[in-house]
Motif scaffolding. Structure first.
Motif, mmCIF file in Angstrom:
data_model
loop_
_atom_site.group_PDB
_atom_site.id
_atom_site.type_symbol
_atom_site.label_atom_id
_atom_site.label_comp_id
_atom_site.label_asym_id
_atom_site.label_seq_id
_atom_site.Cartn_x
_atom_site.Cartn_y
_atom_site.Cartn_z
ATOM 1 N N ARG A 195 -8.395 -6.968 8.490
ATOM 2 C CA ARG A 195 -8.229 -6.460 7.123
ATOM 3 C C ARG A 195 -9.509 -6.610 6.309
ATOM 4 O O ARG A 195 -10.233 -7.586 6.436
ATOM 5 C CB ARG A 195 -7.120 -7.230 6.408
ATOM 6 N N GLY A 244 -5.203 0.490 -1.448
ATOM 7 C CA GLY A 244 -6.122 0.087 -0.387
ATOM 8 C C GLY A 244 -5.855 -1.315 0.116
ATOM 9 O O GLY A 244 -6.702 -1.916 0.781
ATOM 10 N N LEU A 269 -6.316 -1.800 3.997
ATOM 11 C CA LEU A 269 -7.486 -1.229 4.673
ATOM 12 C C LEU A 269 -8.000 -2.178 5.751
ATOM 13 O O LEU A 269 -7.994 -3.397 5.573
ATOM 14 C CB LEU A 269 -8.604 -0.958 3.667
ATOM 15 N N GLU A 270 -8.450 -1.596 6.839
ATOM 16 C CA GLU A 270 -8.997 -2.388 7.941
ATOM 17 C C GLU A 270 -10.459 -2.034 8.146
ATOM 18 O O GLU A 270 -10.856 -0.879 8.011
ATOM 19 C CB GLU A 270 -8.220 -2.124 9.233
ATOM 20 N N GLU A 312 0.833 -1.200 0.000
ATOM 21 C CA GLU A 312 0.000 0.000 0.000
ATOM 22 C C GLU A 312 0.868 1.251 0.000
ATOM 23 O O GLU A 312 0.613 2.195 -0.768
ATOM 24 C CB GLU A 312 -0.924 -0.011 1.217
#
Length: 100
Positions: free
Chosen positions: A70, A60, A63-64, A27
């Motif tokens: 995740r 992305g 992303l969480e 990322e």
């Protein structure tokens, strides 16, 4: 605008899909590549929509949806790789940047 090569992007996607690369690192790599492309001289013709679309998706990768949970996993990364390969197989694509 200078973008990474298709080979460089594919390496990042393969690393994610195989679980060999950390999503945070990929990322970060994608974010930096996007920043460089957006800041570079827009008159340069080195544009590739397949690479750009992959960079946007890779930005992305970590992303969480909750702390330490995740949004994306190995199956998603494998799908991203398939999509990239399908786009690359269609040949050159150089229409220019679409702002995200």
């Amino acid at each position: 605008m200078v973008l990474p090569s298709r080979e460089e992007v594919r390496r990042q996607l393969v690393g994610l899909a195989r679980g060999e690369s950390e999503p945070d690192a990929v990322e970060c790599w994608a974010d930096k590549a996007i920043a460089v492309a957006e800041a570079d001289d827009p008159s340069r013709p080195a544009w590739d929509d397949v690479v750009w679309d992959a960079l946007v998706v890779l930005s992305g990768a970590a992303l969480e949806i909750a702390p330490a949970v995740r949004l994306h996993g190995l199956l998603d990364y494998a799908a991203w790789l398939r999509d990239f390969d399908e786009g690359a197989a269609r040949g050159p694509s150089r229409s220019g940047p679409a702002r995200r």
